[in-house]
Motif scaffolding. Structure first.
Motif, short mmCIF file in Angstrom:
data_model
loop_
_atom_site.label_atom_id
_atom_site.label_comp_id
_atom_site.label_asym_id
_atom_site.label_seq_id
_atom_site.Cartn_x
_atom_site.Cartn_y
_atom_site.Cartn_z
N TRP A 161 0.84 -1.21 0.00
CA TRP A 161 0.00 0.00 0.00
C TRP A 161 0.87 1.26 0.00
O TRP A 161 0.61 2.22 0.70
CB TRP A 161 -0.99 0.01 1.17
N SER A 162 1.90 1.22 -0.85
CA SER A 162 2.75 2.40 -1.04
C SER A 162 2.04 3.48 -1.85
O SER A 162 2.52 4.59 -1.97
CB SER A 162 4.05 2.00 -1.74
N GLN A 163 0.90 3.11 -2.44
CA GLN A 163 0.03 4.07 -3.09
C GLN A 163 -1.39 3.79 -2.65
O GLN A 163 -1.70 2.70 -2.17
CB GLN A 163 0.18 4.01 -4.61
N PRO A 164 -2.31 4.77 -2.77
CA PRO A 164 -3.64 4.61 -2.18
C PRO A 164 -4.53 3.58 -2.86
O PRO A 164 -5.49 3.11 -2.26
CB PRO A 164 -4.25 6.02 -2.29
N SER A 165 -4.22 3.20 -4.11
CA SER A 165 -5.05 2.22 -4.80
C SER A 165 -4.26 1.54 -5.90
O SER A 165 -3.23 2.07 -6.37
CB SER A 165 -6.31 2.89 -5.39
N TYR A 166 -4.75 0.37 -6.30
CA TYR A 166 -4.18 -0.38 -7.42
C TYR A 166 -5.34 -0.89 -8.26
O TYR A 166 -6.47 -1.08 -7.76
CB TYR A 166 -3.34 -1.57 -6.93
N ASN A 167 -5.09 -1.13 -9.56
CA ASN A 167 -6.18 -1.60 -10.40
C ASN A 167 -5.68 -2.54 -11.48
O ASN A 167 -4.48 -2.66 -11.74
CB ASN A 167 -6.96 -0.43 -11.01
N ALA A 168 -6.64 -3.22 -12.10
CA ALA A 168 -6.40 -4.08 -13.26
C ALA A 168 -7.49 -3.79 -14.27
O ALA A 168 -8.59 -3.36 -13.90
CB ALA A 168 -6.41 -5.56 -12.85
N SER A 169 -7.22 -4.05 -15.55
CA SER A 169 -8.18 -3.70 -16.60
C SER A 169 -8.30 -4.83 -17.62
O SER A 169 -7.33 -5.55 -17.90
CB SER A 169 -7.74 -2.42 -17.33
N TRP A 170 -9.50 -4.95 -18.18
CA TRP A 170 -9.82 -5.91 -19.23
C TRP A 170 -10.53 -5.16 -20.34
O TRP A 170 -11.54 -4.48 -20.11
CB TRP A 170 -10.74 -7.01 -18.70
N ALA A 171 -10.04 -5.26 -21.57
CA ALA A 171 -10.60 -4.49 -22.68
C ALA A 171 -11.76 -5.22 -23.37
O ALA A 171 -12.77 -4.61 -23.70
CB ALA A 171 -9.51 -4.17 -23.70
#
Length: 346
Positions: free
Chosen positions: A251-261
């Motif tokens: 959690w060195s940054q406030p959020s993480y994400n992944a994406s599907w096109a």
């Protein structure tokens, strides 16, 4: 190895040790084509936290996909679906989300264009899952930025660490877009990354579990296609799972994400030949073609849809078909294999 899908009880099952429950498998309803994930009108949002797919209110004639839980963490934008994990309070576990197809497939070549979360303790997934817990997995562990993991489960039996494998990406890292393919017919499963085959699993493997009575360890029931991002947990309550995932997250940054096109689907018939739809007559309403996902990163939160039609199917990736026809009597085996299953506690 993965120990369980956290916070999603319905995703795992046990046969010999669990509670016996009757479970009939949903029928296959496969239509070949490309399904874009950048249109909210083809996504049904489930707001009932105790329900699981398929949803009666989301027929394939109206929806291509369903957001199964935590819709506030799923966004639809020009690039498709993005699932975000936000930093939890101290001692907490981040809650993700999951997208499922509204329809089941039995044997198909399935490819998704996916960008994964490159952070320890976070797992990006692309899987197939049947009502009786047959399962074919891609699990991308965020700590392993140049690798992907595959796994296969049969009828929900928890044989962890037995059928899994780890594969190097042909190039690049997991936080870049790659094509991940599950090519599944009645003879074998191929896992491919950017059209490079990284694993070939045949239907000649057997479990040592006596409860399976010499059944092959091979998924053979109609399945949903599912995409998710989840937090492996903390090393107090989920020590083994956290060790596998390289976590807990920093959690060195406030959020993480992944994406599907998008997802490309090439259906196979009972002879493992590519067809436009299977079973014959599997047709659904179509709408105007959707544009290809753009380079824009703008997203909007998914809202509950009322009614719509599926995007027009465009040519999917060139399929690879199997060389052998389905063995006689397999249809009856498929029916019988889904009659009994159990739930186990996460």
């Amino acid at each position: 190895m993965r120990l369980s899908h956290p916070a999603v009880v319905v995703l795992a099952a046990v046969g010999s040790a669990g509670v016996a429950l009757a479970a009939a498998n949903s029928p296959a309803n496969c239509v070949s084509g490309r399904y874009y994930m950048n249109d909210t009108s083809v996504v049904y949002t489930n707001n009932n936290k105790t329900a699981s797919p398929p949803f009666a209110d989301a027929p394939p004639s109206k929806y291509a996909f369903t957001i199964d839980y935590n819709p506030e963490n799923a966004q639809i934008g020009p690039n498709g679906l993005t699932i975000t994990l936000n930093k939890p309070p101290p001692g907490g576990i981040a809650t993700g989300s999951r997208l499922s197809t509204s329809f089941h497939v039995l044997h198909a070549r399935i490819t998704t264009h996916m960008r994964c979360a490159a952070e320890q303790g976070l797992i990006t997934t692309f899987i197939t899952m049947s009502d009786s817990k047959d399962e074919i997995d891609y699990e991308i562990v965020g700590a392993q930025v140049t690798q992907a993991q595959s796994n296969v489960f049969y009828q929900g039996y928890p044989e962890y660490g037995v059928w899994s494998a780890t594969h190097n990406l042909p190039s690049g890292t997991i936080d870049q877009y790659h094509d991940y393919t599950i090519d599944w017919n009645s003879d074998r499963i191929l896992w491919q990354i950017d059209n490079t085959t990284v694993r070939n699993f045949t239907n000649t493997h057997y479990s040592t579990n006596p409860a399976l009575a010499n059944q092959t360890w091979f998924p053979n029931t109609p399945s949903l296609i599912q995409f998710s991002l989840w937090d492996s947990g903390d090393d107090v309550t989920n020590a083994g799972q956290v060790a596998w995932s390289g976590g807990p997250p920093s959690w060195s940054q406030p959020s993480y994400n992944a994406s599907w096109a998008y997802v490309d689907i090439q259906c196979y018939d009972d002879n493992n030949s590519p067809v436009s739809a299977w079973p014959v007559g599997s047709v659904r309403a179509q709408s105007s073609p959707l544009p290809s996902p753009s380079s824009s990163s703008t997203t909007t939160t998914v809202q509950s849809a009322t009614s719509s039609q599926l995007p027009t199917a465009s040519p999917s990736a060139t399929p690879k078909s199997g060389s052998l026809a389905r063995a006689a009597g397999s249809t009856m085996a498929v029916v019988l294999s889904g009659l009994v299953w159990g739930l186990f506690a996460l």
